[in-house]
Design a protein around this motif. Structure first.
Motif, PDB file in Angstrom:
ATOM      1  N   PRO A   1       0.820  -1.265  -0.007  1.00 11.21           N
ATOM      2  CA  PRO A   1       0.002  -0.021  -0.071  1.00 11.21           C
ATOM      3  C   PRO A   1       0.804   1.056   0.148  1.00 11.21           C
ATOM      4  O   PRO A   1       0.489   2.220  -0.427  1.00 11.21           O
ATOM      5  CB  PRO A   1      -0.709  -0.144   1.374  1.00 11.21           C
ATOM      6  CG  PRO A   1      -0.561  -1.379   1.725  1.00 11.21           C
ATOM      7  CD  PRO A   1       0.659  -2.172   1.008  1.00 11.21           C
TER       8      PRO A   1
ATOM      9  N   GLU B   1      -1.249   3.978   6.382  1.00 13.00           N
ATOM     10  CA  GLU B   1      -2.259   5.126   6.113  1.00 13.00           C
ATOM     11  C   GLU B   1      -2.850   5.143   4.614  1.00 13.00           C
ATOM     12  O   GLU B   1      -3.958   5.835   4.489  1.00 13.00           O
ATOM     13  CB  GLU B   1      -1.137   6.392   6.037  1.00 13.00           C
ATOM     14  CG  GLU B   1      -0.550   6.343   7.431  1.00 13.00           C
ATOM     15  CD  GLU B   1       0.185   7.759   7.462  1.00 13.00           C
ATOM     16  OE1 GLU B   1      -0.062   8.568   6.677  1.00 13.00           O
ATOM     17  OE2 GLU B   1       0.196   8.462   8.681  1.00 13.00           O
ATOM     18  N   ARG B   2      -2.298   4.427   3.868  1.00 13.11           N
ATOM     19  CA  ARG B   2      -3.099   4.182   2.368  1.00 13.11           C
ATOM     20  C   ARG B   2      -4.422   3.330   2.494  1.00 13.11           C
ATOM     21  O   ARG B   2      -4.981   3.081   1.514  1.00 13.11           O
ATOM     22  CB  ARG B   2      -2.123   4.186   1.172  1.00 13.11           C
ATOM     23  CG  ARG B   2      -0.961   5.127   1.151  1.00 13.11           C
ATOM     24  CD  ARG B   2      -0.179   5.243   0.077  1.00 13.11           C
ATOM     25  NE  ARG B   2      -1.097   5.869  -1.002  1.00 13.11           N
ATOM     26  CZ  ARG B   2      -0.663   6.977  -1.453  1.00 13.11           C
ATOM     27  NH1 ARG B   2      -0.179   7.937  -0.769  1.00 13.11           N
ATOM     28  NH2 ARG B   2      -1.743   7.673  -2.228  1.00 13.11           N
ATOM     29  N   LEU B   3      -4.292   2.668   3.295  1.00 17.61           N
ATOM     30  CA  LEU B   3      -5.401   1.550   3.423  1.00 17.61           C
ATOM     31  C   LEU B   3      -6.659   1.889   4.155  1.00 17.61           C
ATOM     32  O   LEU B   3      -6.545   3.120   4.819  1.00 17.61           O
ATOM     33  CB  LEU B   3      -4.911   0.305   4.208  1.00 17.61           C
ATOM     34  CG  LEU B   3      -3.733  -0.555   3.539  1.00 17.61           C
ATOM     35  CD1 LEU B   3      -3.578  -1.837   4.262  1.00 17.61           C
ATOM     36  CD2 LEU B   3      -4.087  -1.046   1.976  1.00 17.61           C
ATOM     37  N   THR B   4      -7.679   1.476   3.905  1.00 17.13           N
ATOM     38  CA  THR B   4      -8.918   1.999   4.583  1.00 17.13           C
ATOM     39  C   THR B   4      -8.991   1.451   5.943  1.00 17.13           C
ATOM     40  O   THR B   4      -8.322   0.659   6.370  1.00 17.13           O
ATOM     41  CB  THR B   4     -10.217   1.352   3.728  1.00 17.13           C
ATOM     42  OG1 THR B   4     -10.374  -0.142   3.915  1.00 17.13           O
ATOM     43  CG2 THR B   4     -10.268   1.623   2.346  1.00 17.13           C
TER      44      THR B   4
ATOM     45  N   ASN C   1     -14.733   2.505   5.275  1.00 18.13           N
ATOM     46  CA  ASN C   1     -14.258   2.902   3.857  1.00 18.13           C
ATOM     47  C   ASN C   1     -13.425   4.001   3.694  1.00 18.13           C
ATOM     48  O   ASN C   1     -12.941   4.297   2.659  1.00 18.13           O
ATOM     49  CB  ASN C   1     -15.298   2.598   2.736  1.00 18.13           C
ATOM     50  CG  ASN C   1     -15.627   1.120   2.470  1.00 18.13           C
ATOM     51  OD1 ASN C   1     -14.710   0.491   2.487  1.00 18.13           O
ATOM     52  ND2 ASN C   1     -16.770   0.833   2.238  1.00 18.13           N
ATOM     53  N   ARG C   2     -13.178   4.542   4.639  1.00 16.30           N
ATOM     54  CA  ARG C   2     -12.547   5.935   4.804  1.00 16.30           C
ATOM     55  C   ARG C   2     -11.027   5.263   4.491  1.00 16.30           C
ATOM     56  O   ARG C   2     -10.557   4.380   5.276  1.00 16.30           O
ATOM     57  CB  ARG C   2     -12.834   6.881   5.806  1.00 16.30           C
ATOM     58  CG  ARG C   2     -14.324   7.355   5.775  1.00 16.30           C
ATOM     59  CD  ARG C   2     -14.194   8.470   4.772  1.00 16.30           C
ATOM     60  NE  ARG C   2     -13.803   9.764   5.253  1.00 16.30           N
ATOM     61  CZ  ARG C   2     -14.581  10.395   6.061  1.00 16.30           C
ATOM     62  NH1 ARG C   2     -15.857  10.192   6.324  1.00 16.30           N
ATOM     63  NH2 ARG C   2     -14.232  11.620   6.736  1.00 16.30           N
ATOM     64  N   ARG C   3     -10.294   6.293   4.183  1.00 16.53           N
ATOM     65  CA  ARG C   3      -8.571   5.950   4.327  1.00 16.53           C
ATOM     66  C   ARG C   3      -8.127   6.479   5.733  1.00 16.53           C
ATOM     67  O   ARG C   3      -8.592   7.455   5.853  1.00 16.53           O
ATOM     68  CB  ARG C   3      -7.866   6.653   2.987  1.00 16.53           C
ATOM     69  CG  ARG C   3      -7.372   5.586   2.204  1.00 16.53           C
ATOM     70  CD  ARG C   3      -6.792   5.951   0.929  1.00 16.53           C
ATOM     71  NE  ARG C   3      -5.821   7.298   1.170  1.00 16.53           N
ATOM     72  CZ  ARG C   3      -4.985   7.751   0.265  1.00 16.53           C
ATOM     73  NH1 ARG C   3      -5.115   7.438  -1.143  1.00 16.53           N
ATOM     74  NH2 ARG C   3      -4.131   8.727   0.594  1.00 16.53           N
TER      75      ARG C   3
ATOM     76  N   ASP D   1      -5.680   7.758   6.699  1.00 15.48           N
ATOM     77  CA  ASP D   1      -4.859   9.169   6.559  1.00 15.48           C
ATOM     78  C   ASP D   1      -5.944  10.288   6.684  1.00 15.48           C
ATOM     79  O   ASP D   1      -5.444  11.476   7.005  1.00 15.48           O
ATOM     80  CB  ASP D   1      -3.835   9.155   5.741  1.00 15.48           C
ATOM     81  CG  ASP D   1      -4.206   9.093   4.359  1.00 15.48           C
ATOM     82  OD1 ASP D   1      -5.490   8.973   4.007  1.00 15.48           O
ATOM     83  OD2 ASP D   1      -3.411   9.198   3.201  1.00 15.48           O
ATOM     84  N   GLU D   2      -7.198  10.124   6.332  1.00 17.66           N
ATOM     85  CA  GLU D   2      -8.291  10.969   6.678  1.00 17.66           C
ATOM     86  C   GLU D   2      -8.705  11.257   7.860  1.00 17.66           C
ATOM     87  O   GLU D   2      -9.414  12.197   8.221  1.00 17.66           O
ATOM     88  CB  GLU D   2      -9.535  10.593   5.786  1.00 17.66           C
ATOM     89  CG  GLU D   2      -9.062  10.559   4.407  1.00 17.66           C
ATOM     90  CD  GLU D   2     -10.450  10.146   3.506  1.00 17.66           C
ATOM     91  OE1 GLU D   2     -11.449  10.076   4.071  1.00 17.66           O
ATOM     92  OE2 GLU D   2     -10.182   9.681   2.136  1.00 17.66           O
TER      93      GLU D   2
END
Lengths: 259, 267, 252
Positions: free
Chosen positions: A185, C94-97, C142-144, C146-147
């Motif tokens: 990822p 961070e880039r995963l949900t 389903n938010r990433r 890092d949000e």
């Protein structure tokens, strides 16, 4: 107002001026070595005008245009595929934060070797090895792709956050699972960018490896040049530009889908 | 019961995303399958390949080092001159086009589009093709080579530059506008200092690439070490071919080290 | 019998300069055990030695019938999945949900092929949803990652740890990157989840007040040694001086 800005940005520095002076001296010296002169430029521009006139109207009608372009496409696709498939494990093995030094060093040497030579030079060697044709082109561009994707991907892996890896390791994940959830990822976006750029670069190079007999439109182009068949040269060039632009459009779509 | 199960289904992508992904995968697979099925492979050549490679390796050894000073060194120097001049010339031509292509520095869409087309077109025409043009114009020799690489570089340099300019900070440009600066002043005082790091990294990166590129110009008579390589191959002097390849390898590695050192110190 | 028993644990990063000198501890029951002490005294090292993110120099760590200090390879990974860990900077991918991050707690149980296709079992997915609902992030699946805000991320980090079905929870300064109000909420959440799931928690923590408020037992460390071990109300001004002040403090 202006005077103040000027003083800020153009502080008179002896070193800077010396640098510019050296640059000018070098340019004059190198231009002389390369045989640059007004007379020559004038003559060249004259030829150029005649030459450009020969381009019009561009000809797209010759029968070997389409097969040549398709072969270039084939070379670019296969080289990108094989190059990426080889580069992925290679770059994991070359990443210094995942592997011990005795593994990374040989891998880094392979990557450097693949990167050093221009695809056309590799193509010359490949033509000697497997004969004329698209095969040699695929080999040459595969080597280049391994070097390019391998280097950038290895660097991207080395820059990932160790904390995220640590957390995945702490769950008891195996090495492969750590790669899948911790490493992939973090590098995926950049990886897609590298592969897209590589495909683009392969597409462009696949149109020239034909000059040394490694398949694609390059051979046709070279032959047209030597026959002074300039309207066909113009036709091929325009077709190549269109192909590359189409490639860029597809690329940006793919990047959007995978963001 | 059923309702909760439905609600708790985890869906990773929306249907639209899934269709788009599937289309991309399908397109890739189709392209690869088509390429694999129809590409021309001559099996006799392939079976013969290992023997050919061994034969080539044997002919390359021992390397003809004696040939270096009389035959290779002048060509190598010429190659380096071609690369340096081409980089300087490429920067001179690429940077203005880059500014014209940047949407914030040049707020005229048709100019942007035209500049972008120039960038793609110059990049799409490979160095060798440019070299063929310039050899036809200026005759064989390093001048044609330098021009060829310079023109091919425009696309890359301009593209990197326009991206650098578009990412630059709006605030300081607005400050200049507020002070009544002309467009030219905005570029020189505002954008240029901000893209200076981009300038150095692009210049170094392109120089590195151009050295590699200039090694092949000789194939079409546009000067440099490629001329020596071409004639050695034509004359089947494999011990000289290996010498030239080794020379290119060493030079490329040296340049990479130099670029890395400069990068570490300047940028 | 106790859940975790540490005997004569020592760690030297540089030979001759021990960070942990001679730690012996028994952790039992289901409450929170807080480790306090000045920075650089080896609290993080101790926590990381337990699940072997750091290899101890000597000593034994007994957990569920095995000496963790001696394990390697698949056996170590099997032991690790029974120990959940919560990190100071959340350490989410961070880039995963959010959902993928929670499910990553199951990575010790599934094959690489399963992980690659995200084909986690229905039970796992249900449990992940329940946990997210429990911490109030059901709508964020389903938010990433890092949000999310810091507090939300730490909740996800806790879900990931609980998702492992651990027999022990470790937390390395879980509140140090959070504001005071969120810190309290996170501590409450850890305490409640530990109770609900019957898991003992070992937390290393900077804020003494938080430790006193939530822990049932406090371990004070100083200079790589345990200098206090007892109930929160036994922490007097003197003992705090011993942990944070004293000669060690003045010398550096």
């Amino acid at each position: 107002m202006n005077a103040v800005t000027r003083a800020d940005f153009f502080q008179p520095s002896i070193w800077k001026r010396l640098g510019y002076a050296l640059l000018v001296v070098y340019v004059i010296y190198a231009a002389a070595t390369l045989g640059l002169s007004w007379e020559r430029i004038e003559r060249g521009v004259g030829y150029g005008a005649k030459f450009l006139a020969g381009f019009f109207p561009p000809s797209f009608t010759k029968s070997d245009l389409i097969p040549g372009l398709l072969e270039s496409l084939q070379i670019a696709f296969l080289a990108s595929l094989f190059g990426t498939l080889i580069a992925i494990p290679l770059s994991v093995l070359a990443a210094r934060n995942l592997m011990p030094a005795f593994v990374t060093w040989p891998m880094r040497v392979i990557i450097i070797l693949c990167r050093t030579f221009h695809p056309v030079i590799v193509a010359i060697i490949a033509v000697k090895a497997v004969g004329f044709g698209a095969m040699a082109g695929v080999i040459a561009l595969t080597v280049a792709s391994v070097g390019f994707v391998g280097k950038l991907l290895a660097e991207a892996i080395e820059e990932i956050s160790k904390k995220q890896i640590e957390a995945i390791r702490a769950t008891g994940a195996s090495f492969m699972n750590t790669i899948i959830f911790g490493v992939v990822p973090q590098v995926m976006n950049r990886f897609i960018g590298f592969v897209a750029y590589e495909t683009d670069s392969n597409l462009r190079h696949s149109t020239i490896v034909g000059v040394v007999g490694a398949g694609g439109i390059g051979g046709t182009l070279f032959a047209a040049f030597q026959r002074y068949d300039y309207d066909f040269v113009a036709g091929i060039s325009i077709a190549i530009i269109a192909l590359v632009m189409l490639g860029e459009a597809i690329q940006s779509y793919v990047k959007r889908v995978f963001r | 019961m059923n309702a909760t199960a439905e609600m708790n289904r985890w869906i990773r992508f929306t249907p639209a995303q899934r269709v788009a992904r599937f289309a991309v995968y399908l397109g890739m697979v189709a392209a690869i399958v088509w390429a694999l099925k129809t590409i021309e492979v001559i099996p006799e050549f392939l079976y013969d390949a290992p023997a050919q490679v061994v034969d080539m390796g044997a002919r390359m050894w021992p390397i003809d080092f004696a040939h270096f000073w009389p035959g290779i060194w002048p060509a190598l120097v010429e190659t380096l001159h071609i690369a340096a001049m081409a980089t300087i010339l490429g920067l001179c031509m690429g940077i203005p086009v880059g500014f014209l292509a940047a949407r914030n520095a040049t707020p005229f869409p048709w100019v942007n589009h035209a500049a972008r087309f120039v960038l793609v077109a110059t990049r799409s025409i490979s160095t060798l093709l440019w070299a063929l043009f310039f050899v036809a114009m200026f005759g064989p020799g390093p001048l044609a080579g330098a021009l060829a690489i310079a023109f091919h570089s425009i696309g890359f340099i301009g593209k990197m530059f326009s991206e650098g300019v578009e990412e630059s900070n709006r605030g300081s440009i607005e400050a200049l506008q507020a002070a009544g600066a002309t467009r030219m002043q905005q570029i020189v005082m505002g954008y240029w200092p901000m893209v200076l790091p981009t300038f150095w990294s692009v210049a170094l990166f392109r120089w590195d690439i151009n050295v590699r590129e200039s090694a092949i110009l000789g194939l079409v008579g546009a000067g440099g070490i490629g001329v020596a390589l071409n004639s050695a191959i034509d004359l089947l002097q494999w011990d000289r071919v290996s010498l030239i390849l080794l020379t290119i390898f060493v030079v490329v590695i040296l340049i990479e080290i130099i670029v890395m050192q400069i990068r570490r110190r300047v940028i | 019998m106790s859940t975790l028993s540490i005997r004569q644990l020592a760690k030297e990063y540089v030979a001759g300069k021990p960070v942990l000198r001679d730690i012996s501890l028994e952790i039992e029951g289901t409450g929170i055990t807080a480790i306090i002490g000045p920075s650089g005294t080896g609290k993080s090292t101790l926590i990381r030695c337990i699940n072997r993110l750091i290899d101890p120099t000597s000593g034994e760590i007994h957990f569920e019938g095995k000496d963790l200090a001696k394990l390697a390879g698949a056996e170590l990974r099997a032991a690790r999945r029974r120990i959940g860990m919560v990190f100071q900077e959340y350490n989410l991918v961070e880039r995963l949900t959010v959902m993928e991050n929670v499910l990553s707690g199951r990575l010790g149980y599934v094959s690489a092929w399963t992980a690659f296709r995200r084909k986690f079992s229905n039970d796992d997915i249900q449990r992940a949803f329940d946990l997210l609902k429990r911490v109030g992030l059901a709508d964020f699946a389903n938010r990433r990652a890092d949000e999310l805000s810091g507090g939300q991320r730490q909740r996800v980090g806790i879900c990931r740890a609980v998702m492992q079905s651990p027999g022990l929870l470790l937390a390395d300064e879980p509140t140090s990157s959070l504001d005071p109000k969120t810190s309290v909420e996170i501590m409450e959440l850890m305490r409640d989840l530990a109770r609900e799931n019957n898991v003992p928690v070992v937390i290393n923590i900077h804020q003494v007040q938080l430790a006193q408020r939530f822990a049932e037992r406090i371990i004070g460390m100083s200079g790589g040694l345990v200098v206090y071990d007892g109930a929160p109300d036994g922490l007097t001004q003197d003992t705090l001086q011993k942990i944070y002040g004293g000669e060690d403090w003045l010398a550096t």
